[in-house]
Design a protein around this motif. Structure first.
Motif, PDB file in Angstrom:
ATOM      1  N   GLY A  50       0.782  -1.233   0.000  1.00  0.00           N
ATOM      2  CA  GLY A  50       0.000   0.000   0.000  1.00  0.00           C
ATOM      3  C   GLY A  50       0.812   1.280   0.000  1.00  0.00           C
ATOM      4  O   GLY A  50       0.253   2.358  -0.167  1.00  0.00           O
ATOM      5  N   LEU A  51       2.105   1.193   0.170  1.00  0.00           N
ATOM      6  CA  LEU A  51       2.954   2.389   0.185  1.00  0.00           C
ATOM      7  C   LEU A  51       3.298   2.772  -1.247  1.00  0.00           C
ATOM      8  O   LEU A  51       3.545   1.909  -2.081  1.00  0.00           O
ATOM      9  N   GLU A  58       6.854  10.828   8.304  1.00  0.00           N
ATOM     10  CA  GLU A  58       6.540  11.642   9.474  1.00  0.00           C
ATOM     11  C   GLU A  58       7.381  11.234  10.670  1.00  0.00           C
ATOM     12  O   GLU A  58       7.763  10.076  10.812  1.00  0.00           O
ATOM     13  N   MET A  59       7.639  12.212  11.531  1.00  0.00           N
ATOM     14  CA  MET A  59       8.289  11.972  12.811  1.00  0.00           C
ATOM     15  C   MET A  59       7.464  12.697  13.864  1.00  0.00           C
ATOM     16  O   MET A  59       7.240  13.905  13.744  1.00  0.00           O
ATOM     17  N   VAL A  99       6.219   1.274   8.596  1.00  0.00           N
ATOM     18  CA  VAL A  99       5.144   1.569   7.652  1.00  0.00           C
ATOM     19  C   VAL A  99       3.845   1.511   8.438  1.00  0.00           C
ATOM     20  O   VAL A  99       3.504   0.489   9.032  1.00  0.00           O
ATOM     21  N   LYS A 100       3.126   2.620   8.467  1.00  0.00           N
ATOM     22  CA  LYS A 100       1.902   2.740   9.254  1.00  0.00           C
ATOM     23  C   LYS A 100       0.721   3.076   8.360  1.00  0.00           C
ATOM     24  O   LYS A 100       0.881   3.530   7.227  1.00  0.00           O
ATOM     25  N   THR A 101      -0.481   2.888   8.894  1.00  0.00           N
ATOM     26  CA  THR A 101      -1.712   3.208   8.191  1.00  0.00           C
ATOM     27  C   THR A 101      -2.339   4.443   8.812  1.00  0.00           C
ATOM     28  O   THR A 101      -2.416   4.569  10.026  1.00  0.00           O
ATOM     29  N   SER A 102      -2.811   5.341   7.944  1.00  0.00           N
ATOM     30  CA  SER A 102      -3.416   6.584   8.396  1.00  0.00           C
ATOM     31  C   SER A 102      -4.903   6.570   8.075  1.00  0.00           C
ATOM     32  O   SER A 102      -5.289   6.398   6.925  1.00  0.00           O
ATOM     33  N   GLY A 103      -5.733   6.758   9.082  1.00  0.00           N
ATOM     34  CA  GLY A 103      -7.168   6.911   8.873  1.00  0.00           C
ATOM     35  C   GLY A 103      -7.884   5.626   8.497  1.00  0.00           C
ATOM     36  O   GLY A 103      -7.319   4.546   8.461  1.00  0.00           O
ATOM     37  N   LYS A 108      -1.074   4.780   3.486  1.00  0.00           N
ATOM     38  CA  LYS A 108       0.156   4.361   4.158  1.00  0.00           C
ATOM     39  C   LYS A 108       1.157   5.506   4.196  1.00  0.00           C
ATOM     40  O   LYS A 108       1.199   6.342   3.303  1.00  0.00           O
ATOM     41  N   TYR A 109       1.964   5.520   5.239  1.00  0.00           N
ATOM     42  CA  TYR A 109       3.049   6.485   5.372  1.00  0.00           C
ATOM     43  C   TYR A 109       4.177   5.834   6.149  1.00  0.00           C
ATOM     44  O   TYR A 109       4.006   4.768   6.739  1.00  0.00           O
ATOM     45  N   VAL A 110       5.348   6.464   6.120  1.00  0.00           N
ATOM     46  CA  VAL A 110       6.500   5.959   6.866  1.00  0.00           C
ATOM     47  C   VAL A 110       6.649   6.805   8.120  1.00  0.00           C
ATOM     48  O   VAL A 110       6.717   8.028   8.053  1.00  0.00           O
ATOM     49  N   LYS A 111       6.659   6.129   9.264  1.00  0.00           N
ATOM     50  CA  LYS A 111       6.843   6.806  10.546  1.00  0.00           C
ATOM     51  C   LYS A 111       8.269   6.558  11.011  1.00  0.00           C
ATOM     52  O   LYS A 111       8.720   5.413  11.069  1.00  0.00           O
ATOM     53  N   ILE A 112       8.957   7.642  11.343  1.00  0.00           N
ATOM     54  CA  ILE A 112      10.314   7.538  11.876  1.00  0.00           C
ATOM     55  C   ILE A 112      10.253   7.771  13.379  1.00  0.00           C
ATOM     56  O   ILE A 112       9.758   8.801  13.828  1.00  0.00           O
TER      57      ILE A 112
END
Length: 148
Positions: A50-51, A58-59, A99-103, A108-112
């Protein structure tokens, strides 16, 4: 004689329209022209379902960059992401990329997650600690069929 001023005015407004279209395309497309305020690091994951390219990085909930490239490392059986990070953000080598899911939609987004005591990651360096995406469909199917 009055024909030329009308054509000049029309030409002027067409020119302004083209400038407006170019400006909006650059702004809305988030094109990085002539800017050198990002550096690139890599991170390898087992699964990035999904990425996409241009997904945010994001951090602590604050956008600090985006995914610029996705490749496949066939030798190590990993997906390798190239992340563009703002130069004002200094990542340490003990940082964790997830790799996280938003909403509800599932973007998908990358969380640092920042590190604490490591050395800074240089341009072209690698984030060693990674966590792959959780596949919600897989979890639901395991629950439904009693394999939890």
């Amino acid at each position: 004689m009055k024909k030329y001023p009308k054509e000049t005015v029309v030409g002027f407004f067409v020119f302004l329209g083209l400038i407006a279209i170019i400006y909006m395309s650059v702004k809305l497309g988030d094109v990085q022209m002539f800017s050198d305020d990002h550096y690139h690091v890599k991170a390898s994951f087992n699964d990035i379902t999904g990425l996409r390219v241009k997904s945010p990085v994001e951090m602590m909930g604050v956008p600090i960059g985006y995914v610029t490239d996705i490749n496949l490392d066939l030798k190590n059986q990993k997906a390798v992401l190239t992340l563009s990070i703002e130069k004002r953000i200094e990542l340490l080598d003990d940082a964790i990329a997830s790799v996280k899911t938003s909403g509800l939609i599932g973007d998908k987004y990358v969380k640092i997650t920042p590190g604490g005591v490591g050395d800074p990651i240089e341009e072209g360096g690698m984030i060693i600690e990674t966590e792959s995406a959780i596949d919600i469909e897989d979890l639901i199917s395991k629950y439904v069929f009693g394999k939890v």
